[in-house]
Scaffold this motif. Structure first.
Motif, PDB file in Angstrom:
ATOM      1  N   THR A  33     -15.256  14.447  -4.501  1.00 45.91           N
ATOM      2  CA  THR A  33     -16.671  14.985  -3.178  1.00 45.91           C
ATOM      3  C   THR A  33     -17.270  13.405  -2.165  1.00 45.91           C
ATOM      4  OG1 THR A  33     -17.223  15.943  -5.010  1.00 45.91           O
ATOM      5  CG2 THR A  33     -18.535  15.909  -3.060  1.00 45.91           C
ATOM      6  N   TRP A  34     -17.540  12.296  -3.854  1.00 46.04           N
ATOM      7  CA  TRP A  34     -17.404  11.435  -3.149  1.00 46.04           C
ATOM      8  C   TRP A  34     -16.987  10.240  -2.426  1.00 46.04           C
ATOM      9  CZ3 TRP A  34     -16.275   5.840  -4.368  1.00 46.04           C
ATOM     10  CH2 TRP A  34     -17.213   4.901  -3.399  1.00 46.04           C
ATOM     11  N   LEU A  35     -16.000  10.573  -2.606  1.00 38.45           N
ATOM     12  CA  LEU A  35     -14.689   9.999  -2.105  1.00 38.45           C
ATOM     13  C   LEU A  35     -14.065  10.374  -0.494  1.00 38.45           C
ATOM     14  CD1 LEU A  35     -11.380   9.111  -4.655  1.00 38.45           C
ATOM     15  CD2 LEU A  35     -13.343   7.195  -3.805  1.00 38.45           C
ATOM     16  N   SER A  36     -14.567  11.484  -1.003  1.00 39.79           N
ATOM     17  CA  SER A  36     -14.030  12.159   0.538  1.00 39.79           C
ATOM     18  C   SER A  36     -15.121  12.051   1.623  1.00 39.79           C
ATOM     19  CB  SER A  36     -13.968  14.019   0.809  1.00 39.79           C
ATOM     20  OG  SER A  36     -15.242  14.431  -0.314  1.00 39.79           O
ATOM     21  N   THR A  37     -16.338  12.100   1.231  1.00 41.46           N
ATOM     22  CA  THR A  37     -17.315  11.838   2.276  1.00 41.46           C
ATOM     23  C   THR A  37     -17.322  10.349   2.146  1.00 41.46           C
ATOM     24  OG1 THR A  37     -19.305  13.344   1.017  1.00 41.46           O
ATOM     25  CG2 THR A  37     -20.706  11.485   1.826  1.00 41.46           C
ATOM     26  N   ARG A  38     -17.362   9.016   1.968  1.00 43.52           N
ATOM     27  CA  ARG A  38     -16.481   7.918   1.983  1.00 43.52           C
ATOM     28  C   ARG A  38     -15.923   7.722   3.438  1.00 43.52           C
ATOM     29  NH1 ARG A  38     -14.391   3.377  -2.083  1.00 43.52           N
ATOM     30  NH2 ARG A  38     -12.425   4.677  -1.644  1.00 43.52           N
ATOM     31  N   VAL A  39     -14.211   8.416   3.546  1.00 49.35           N
ATOM     32  CA  VAL A  39     -13.272   8.201   4.393  1.00 49.35           C
ATOM     33  C   VAL A  39     -14.145   8.229   5.626  1.00 49.35           C
ATOM     34  CG1 VAL A  39     -11.494   9.595   5.174  1.00 49.35           C
ATOM     35  CG2 VAL A  39     -11.488   9.381   2.666  1.00 49.35           C
TER      36      VAL A  39
ATOM     37  N   ALA B 157       1.045  -1.024   0.143  1.00 54.54           N
ATOM     38  CA  ALA B 157       0.016  -0.010  -0.431  1.00 54.54           C
ATOM     39  C   ALA B 157       0.976   0.940   0.186  1.00 54.54           C
ATOM     40  CB  ALA B 157      -0.657  -0.245   1.337  1.00 54.54           C
ATOM     41  N   ALA B 158       1.978   0.833   0.829  1.00 54.01           N
ATOM     42  CA  ALA B 158       2.757   2.260   1.016  1.00 54.01           C
ATOM     43  C   ALA B 158       3.779   2.694  -0.644  1.00 54.01           C
ATOM     44  CB  ALA B 158       3.718   1.648   1.884  1.00 54.01           C
ATOM     45  N   ARG B 159       3.751   1.403  -1.420  1.00 61.60           N
ATOM     46  CA  ARG B 159       4.387   1.770  -2.390  1.00 61.60           C
ATOM     47  C   ARG B 159       3.240   2.104  -2.861  1.00 61.60           C
ATOM     48  NH1 ARG B 159       6.361  -3.785  -1.446  1.00 61.60           N
ATOM     49  NH2 ARG B 159       8.467  -3.873  -0.666  1.00 61.60           N
ATOM     50  N   ALA B 160       2.243   1.934  -2.879  1.00 67.34           N
ATOM     51  CA  ALA B 160       1.303   2.494  -3.841  1.00 67.34           C
ATOM     52  C   ALA B 160       0.647   3.650  -3.908  1.00 67.34           C
ATOM     53  CB  ALA B 160      -1.016   1.726  -4.096  1.00 67.34           C
ATOM     54  N   ILE B 161       1.238   4.361  -2.857  1.00 70.80           N
ATOM     55  CA  ILE B 161       1.683   6.096  -3.558  1.00 70.80           C
ATOM     56  C   ILE B 161       2.315   6.581  -4.183  1.00 70.80           C
ATOM     57  CG2 ILE B 161       1.032   8.275  -1.766  1.00 70.80           C
ATOM     58  CD1 ILE B 161       1.173   6.103   0.991  1.00 70.80           C
TER      59      ILE B 161
ATOM     60  N   ALA C  81      -5.673  10.757   3.102  1.00 71.18           N
ATOM     61  CA  ALA C  81      -6.345  10.518   2.217  1.00 71.18           C
ATOM     62  C   ALA C  81      -7.684  11.794   1.985  1.00 71.18           C
ATOM     63  CB  ALA C  81      -6.489   9.505   2.613  1.00 71.18           C
ATOM     64  N   LYS C  82      -7.994  12.153   2.830  1.00 69.67           N
ATOM     65  CA  LYS C  82      -8.708  13.402   2.864  1.00 69.67           C
ATOM     66  C   LYS C  82      -8.891  14.528   2.595  1.00 69.67           C
ATOM     67  CE  LYS C  82     -10.869  14.005   6.856  1.00 69.67           C
ATOM     68  NZ  LYS C  82     -11.577  14.108   8.271  1.00 69.67           N
ATOM     69  N   GLU C  83      -7.734  15.182   2.913  1.00 66.55           N
ATOM     70  CA  GLU C  83      -7.401  15.871   2.076  1.00 66.55           C
ATOM     71  C   GLU C  83      -6.738  16.150   1.021  1.00 66.55           C
ATOM     72  OE1 GLU C  83      -3.738  17.834   4.806  1.00 66.55           O
ATOM     73  OE2 GLU C  83      -4.508  18.289   6.102  1.00 66.55           O
ATOM     74  N   GLY C  84      -6.182  14.441   0.179  1.00 64.71           N
ATOM     75  CA  GLY C  84      -6.038  15.044  -0.888  1.00 64.71           C
ATOM     76  C   GLY C  84      -7.490  14.839  -1.758  1.00 64.71           C
ATOM     77  N   TYR C  85      -8.316  14.009  -1.109  1.00 63.68           N
ATOM     78  CA  TYR C  85     -10.026  13.621  -2.021  1.00 63.68           C
ATOM     79  C   TYR C  85     -10.317  15.294  -1.866  1.00 63.68           C
ATOM     80  CZ  TYR C  85      -9.569   8.741  -1.781  1.00 63.68           C
ATOM     81  OH  TYR C  85      -9.743   7.611  -1.452  1.00 63.68           O
ATOM     82  N   LEU C  86     -10.460  16.339  -0.759  1.00 62.96           N
ATOM     83  CA  LEU C  86     -11.289  16.905  -0.458  1.00 62.96           C
ATOM     84  C   LEU C  86     -10.115  18.583  -1.881  1.00 62.96           C
ATOM     85  CD1 LEU C  86     -11.976  17.335   3.008  1.00 62.96           C
ATOM     86  CD2 LEU C  86     -13.524  17.818   1.299  1.00 62.96           C
ATOM     87  N   ALA C  87      -8.710  18.298  -1.910  1.00 66.31           N
ATOM     88  CA  ALA C  87      -7.952  19.083  -2.736  1.00 66.31           C
ATOM     89  C   ALA C  87      -8.408  18.794  -3.946  1.00 66.31           C
ATOM     90  CB  ALA C  87      -6.515  19.042  -2.473  1.00 66.31           C
ATOM     91  N   CYS C  88      -8.700  17.222  -4.234  1.00 63.56           N
ATOM     92  CA  CYS C  88      -9.007  17.485  -6.283  1.00 63.56           C
ATOM     93  C   CYS C  88     -10.618  17.166  -6.309  1.00 63.56           C
ATOM     94  CB  CYS C  88      -8.501  15.775  -6.543  1.00 63.56           C
ATOM     95  SG  CYS C  88      -6.848  15.321  -6.312  1.00 63.56           S
ATOM     96  N   GLY C  89     -11.752  17.761  -5.305  1.00 67.45           N
ATOM     97  CA  GLY C  89     -13.010  17.734  -5.257  1.00 67.45           C
ATOM     98  C   GLY C  89     -13.105  16.184  -5.656  1.00 67.45           C
TER      99      GLY C  89
ATOM    100  N   VAL D 231      -5.001  11.491  -6.673  1.00 64.50           N
ATOM    101  CA  VAL D 231      -6.571  10.639  -6.457  1.00 64.50           C
ATOM    102  C   VAL D 231      -6.109   9.497  -6.134  1.00 64.50           C
ATOM    103  CG1 VAL D 231      -8.431  10.028  -6.943  1.00 64.50           C
ATOM    104  CG2 VAL D 231      -8.011  11.335  -7.241  1.00 64.50           C
ATOM    105  N   ARG D 232      -5.484   8.339  -6.526  1.00 64.26           N
ATOM    106  CA  ARG D 232      -4.239   7.492  -6.678  1.00 64.26           C
ATOM    107  C   ARG D 232      -3.854   7.449  -5.240  1.00 64.26           C
ATOM    108  NH1 ARG D 232      -7.483   4.296  -9.475  1.00 64.26           N
ATOM    109  NH2 ARG D 232      -7.456   4.785 -12.021  1.00 64.26           N
ATOM    110  N   GLN D 233      -3.204   8.202  -5.073  1.00 64.87           N
ATOM    111  CA  GLN D 233      -1.781   8.279  -4.227  1.00 64.87           C
ATOM    112  C   GLN D 233      -2.896   8.516  -2.872  1.00 64.87           C
ATOM    113  OE1 GLN D 233       1.160  11.777  -3.385  1.00 64.87           O
ATOM    114  NE2 GLN D 233       1.130  11.662  -5.669  1.00 64.87           N
ATOM    115  N   ALA D 234      -4.139   9.578  -2.474  1.00 63.74           N
ATOM    116  CA  ALA D 234      -5.409   9.003  -1.884  1.00 63.74           C
ATOM    117  C   ALA D 234      -5.628   8.044  -1.539  1.00 63.74           C
ATOM    118  CB  ALA D 234      -6.101  10.618  -2.490  1.00 63.74           C
ATOM    119  N   ARG D 235      -6.332   7.552  -2.300  1.00 67.94           N
ATOM    120  CA  ARG D 235      -6.753   5.632  -2.416  1.00 67.94           C
ATOM    121  C   ARG D 235      -5.613   5.531  -1.506  1.00 67.94           C
ATOM    122  NH1 ARG D 235      -9.796   3.329  -6.923  1.00 67.94           N
ATOM    123  NH2 ARG D 235     -10.873   2.269  -5.290  1.00 67.94           N
ATOM    124  N   ALA D 236      -4.791   4.681  -2.662  1.00 75.94           N
ATOM    125  CA  ALA D 236      -3.578   3.976  -2.188  1.00 75.94           C
ATOM    126  C   ALA D 236      -3.038   4.251  -0.055  1.00 75.94           C
ATOM    127  CB  ALA D 236      -2.155   3.998  -2.559  1.00 75.94           C
ATOM    128  N   ARG D 237      -3.493   6.269   0.065  1.00 75.13           N
ATOM    129  CA  ARG D 237      -3.304   5.645   1.715  1.00 75.13           C
ATOM    130  C   ARG D 237      -4.551   5.926   2.458  1.00 75.13           C
ATOM    131  NH1 ARG D 237       0.450   9.328   2.716  1.00 75.13           N
ATOM    132  NH2 ARG D 237       2.168  10.421   0.937  1.00 75.13           N
TER     133      ARG D 237
END
Length: 836
Positions: A747-753, A699-703, A737-745, A708-714
């Protein structure tokens, strides 16, 4: 005092700041002048109103001078005070104002005046004045300012409004509720007069022209009809007036700022004003004027396109000479202005006797195709094919069929010719069909001398097949060729080259090709390449995490493709957009809007997003079925370009179905193919095998990759950490991860976090770490502190974390406070102490 709140001014921050500084200076006892100048409608009066309102709110007296007479009171009788003089260029007798500017009053006074560009006496008076003078010259509003003025308006529509209005607030207001496409068509210098301006826009744009005296007005009409810009001698002949009268009137028009002179060439201040003047002239005057201009240009051997411009508007049925001029000029501008070429050929055919224009039909079809009128182009070209097998016609028709997504028909047409250009067209179709013959056709095109198309398509076919060694080890021959050639030669190949750069993870180069391609397409009217260029732009935005830009580019691409008549290109835009829909709105909305392009390549783009949507919804069985149906259970029908991504999605789905052994093989394939999410998939596999430490490492290598991909790996790493009992570190990673989602807009991913936080116990009570310790830092603060301690600058940290520089500076300020240090060295020492 008081009153209703004023609507804020957009795009005038610098001017408003300067006005506030002037008021501050007035309060401290200074006398000064604020001079606002610019073209009509640019917002001079509004800025004076803002100044007056702010002064009134501060308890400062405000008086408004009338242009017809001097103020009845001495300016220094009430101090401090503000004297507002709007339209100062129109003052009847400027003695009192010149006298005022020569001798400042004894008390603090602010004189705020506005005048139009072109006024000469007032700038001279200001230059001689002993007053402190602040000069403001508000410029046109840009797209961001228009977006702020019109919230909810799509970005590409804001850009169109800026283009149509020139960023002039008065014209923007007139365009409210009017389609910007209509206005852009009306002000297009190549199609002047073909689309009438809407009445509301005409009334505003023509007001200056209609206020002129009769001779000035007719000369303005002549400037509008002569060209953009117009040669002085052509304006004189077009007007039909005596030359001395024309020259005097032109001097007056230049002085008022209505037109501008560049040597002996004259142009209107704004194309909207030109279109309004032209429309106001009336059809009878215009026709006679174009006839006079055409006769003069023919006698002088003037430029063929300019002759055609006038012939198209003055010629009558049976004018064979005019038809010949139009056809010849269409050939000249075919590549640089295909829309104009199509109109001129159309007009030439109308002028000729019945049947005599058949020889022009192939030219008409080619022009329509390049200009993006695909449906009509196909009809016209098939009409031409019934009478001829000319290679140019066959190739143009095949290209049109390809853009419409009719690949079988395009291939059948190409079987009729082996002329130069056919191999490149076959390669383009093969790329869209994911056919391995793309490379062979591209090599044949190169051998035939079609080097630009051949090298670009060879590179595209190679990367689509999963080969990173392109053109004998590098794809540079394609780039060097394209970069070194004129726009007209490379315009149709830039989208394909941008796809290549994107596949090779060269986003900056891909973006450069997209920008050049869009500039060429929009500058020449070659709309046929716009949808795919915008689709690549959206794919770039997707990778960099700018999800709102993905949606904007795809929306514009769909609009252009629909106007062109190509459902296939519209489907491409929707395919690229699908991942952004998923990340912003969730799997339900994404799965409800899946497009169906005929191209297997573009279907694969949509198919990958669908697989990810099923995974996001937790429907692993549906994901596995979808993958088997789309590319085969063994992925044999997947392109080499995307096979690793398919393998990663399938691995995650199989883990969800408890088929871990099968999943392991696909995860290994994904990693071997260097898929961006290969380690992400292998992390799922290791977790299912009970190999917790290996799952965390993967998971760390996937960052890596986009934000968005980085945030999902986190987020995945946080789940593994929490499962192992390390809730503190899990909370840090989940916060990142949440900060990454919010920075990209996203919305659904940040809500899911937030749901993940609850499920992992990330919000469980915990002791507050004291200031002065590293543990007091949030996840993002710790990440920035570690990068700063490694020696990176704020700008480098911002680039690496996909943040703005100001955001990094804000986080770093909090790091200093929490650690109790005052320098970057102090941060490094605190982190080093923790490690030891």
């Amino acid at each position: 005092m008081g009153g209703p709140a004023r609507e804020p001014l957009a795009g005038r921050e610098q001017e408003l700041s300067a006005l506030q500084r002037s008021l501050d200076a007035l309060v401290t006892g200074q006398s000064l002048v604020v001079a606002v100048h610019g073209e009509p409608g640019i917002g001079k009066t509004r800025l004076l109103a803002e100044l007056a309102a702010d002064a009134d709110s501060a308890g400062i007296g405000v008086r408004f001078a009338e242009v017809s007479r001097s103020p009845s009171e001495r300016i220094s009788e009430h101090c401090p005070s503000v004297l507002v003089i709007d339209d100062a260029h129109a003052l009847n007798g400027a003695e009192w104002l010149e006298s005022l500017l020569r001798v400042p009053p004894s008390g603090p006074v602010l004189v705020a005046l506005a005048y139009r560009d072109g006024c000469q006496w007032l700038p001279a008076a200001l230059a001689r004045s002993p007053w402190q003078v602040t000069r403001l010259s508000p410029g046109p509003l840009d797209t961001s300012a228009v977006a702020a003025l019109m919230p909810g308006t799509p970005r590409h529509v804001c850009s169109q409004l800026v283009a149509a209005s020139g960023g002039n607030p008065l014209y923007l207001s007139a365009l409210s509720g009017v389609s910007p496409e209509v206005v852009l068509s009306a002000i297009d210098p190549r199609g002047l007069g073909e689309t009438p301006l809407p009445d509301a826009v005409l009334a505003v744009a023509a007001s200056e022209v209609l206020a002129l005296n009769e001779i000035q007005r007719e000369v303005a009409y002549a400037v509008a009809a002569s060209g953009a810009p117009a040669d002085l001698d052509v304006v004189v002949r077009t007007s039909g007036l005596p030359e001395p009268a024309v020259l005097r009137a032109l001097d007056d028009l230049v002085a008022t700022g209505l037109v501008r002179a560049h040597g002996s060439r004259i142009a209107f201040r704004h194309p909207l004003v030109r279109a309004a003047a032209y429309q106001s002239a009336g059809v009878t005057w215009r026709t006679a004027a174009h006839r006079r201009a055409g006769e003069y240009l023919r006698a002088k051997g003037g430029p063929l396109p300019l002759q055609a411009f006038h012939a198209a508007r003055a010629a009558t049925y049976g004018d064979v000479a005019a038809a010949s001029t139009l056809a010849s000029a269409a050939e000249v501008v075919l590549d640089s202005a295909p829309g104009t070429a199509a109109k001129w050929v159309d007009r030439a055919i109308q002028l000729l006797p019945h049947g005599a224009g058949k020889r022009l039909v192939p030219l008409l079809g080619r022009a329509l195709g390049l200009g993006g009128d695909l449906t009509r182009a196909r009809d016209v070209l098939h009409q031409a094919l019934a009478a001829t097998d000319e290679p140019e016609v066959v190739l143009a028709c095949a290209r049109t069929e390809r853009l419409l997504g009719r690949y079988t028909e395009a291939e059948a047409l190409l079987a009729r010719t082996s002329a130069p250009g056919a191999a490149a067209e076959r390669a383009a179709i093969a790329a869209l069909l994911s056919d391995t013959t793309c490379v062979d056709h591209a090599k044949q095109a190169i051998a035939e001398g079609d080097e630009v198309a051949g090298h670009v398509l060879l590179a595209l076919g190679s990367v689509r097949a999963g080969q990173s060694n392109v053109d004998g080890g590098t794809h540079w021959p394609a780039v060097r060729l394209v970069d070194g050639l004129p726009d007209a030669v490379v315009g149709d190949h830039l989208a394909a080259l941008a796809w290549v750069e994107l596949a090779l993870d060269r986003s900056a180069e891909a973006a450069r090709h997209v920008r050049r391609g869009l500039d060429i397409a929009r500058g020449t009217g070659r709309r046929s390449s716009v949808p795919e260029l915008l689709a690549v732009d959206a794919a770039l935005a997707l990778r960099s995490g700018h999800l709102d830009r993905v949606r904007t580019s795809c929306e514009e691409a769909r609009a252009v493709a629909t106007a062109m008549g190509s459902a296939e290109l519209a489907a491409l835009a929707s395919a690229v957009e699908l991942s952004a829909v998923l990340w912003q709105s969730g799997p339900e909305e994404a799965l409800a809007s899946v497009p169906a392009p005929r191209s297997p390549w573009w279907s694969e783009i949509a198919g990958l997003a669908v697989a990810e949507a099923y995974l996001a919804a937790g429907d692993f069985a549906a994901c596995a079925r979808h993958i088997a149906d789309t590319v085969g259970a063994d992925l044999s029908r997947a392109s080499g370009w995307d096979q690793g991504t398919w393998a990663a999605h399938l691995a995650v789905a199989l883990v969800g179905l408890d088929r871990v052994d099968e999943a392991a093989g696909f995860a290994e394939e994904a990693v071997a193919r260097e898929s961006a999410i290969g380690h992400f998939a292998r992390s799922h596999v290791f977790a299912a095998m009970g190999r917790s430490s290996a799952a965390r490492d993967e998971a760390a290598r996937a960052i890596t990759g986009g934000p968005v991909r980085q945030a999902r790996a986190r987020e995945l790493l946080a789940e593994h950490l929490a499962a192992g009992g390390d809730l503190a570190t899990a909370r840090i990673e989940l916060g990142r991860a949440k900060e990454g989602y919010l920075a990209c807009g996203a919305t659904w991913l940040s809500t899911r976090v937030r749901l993940t936080e609850t499920r992992l116990g990330a919000r469980a009570p915990r002791s507050r770490s004291p200031h002065g310790t590293v543990e007091a830092l949030s996840g993002r603060e710790l990440e920035i502190a570690e990068l700063v301690a490694s020696g990176l600058t704020n700008r480098e940290v911002a680039t690496q974390l996909f943040l703005s520089r100001k955001t990094v500076e804000g986080h770093l300020a909090r790091v200093f406070t929490k650690l109790g240090v005052k320098s970057r060295m102090g941060v490094a020492q605190r982190l080093a102490a923790r490690s030891s």
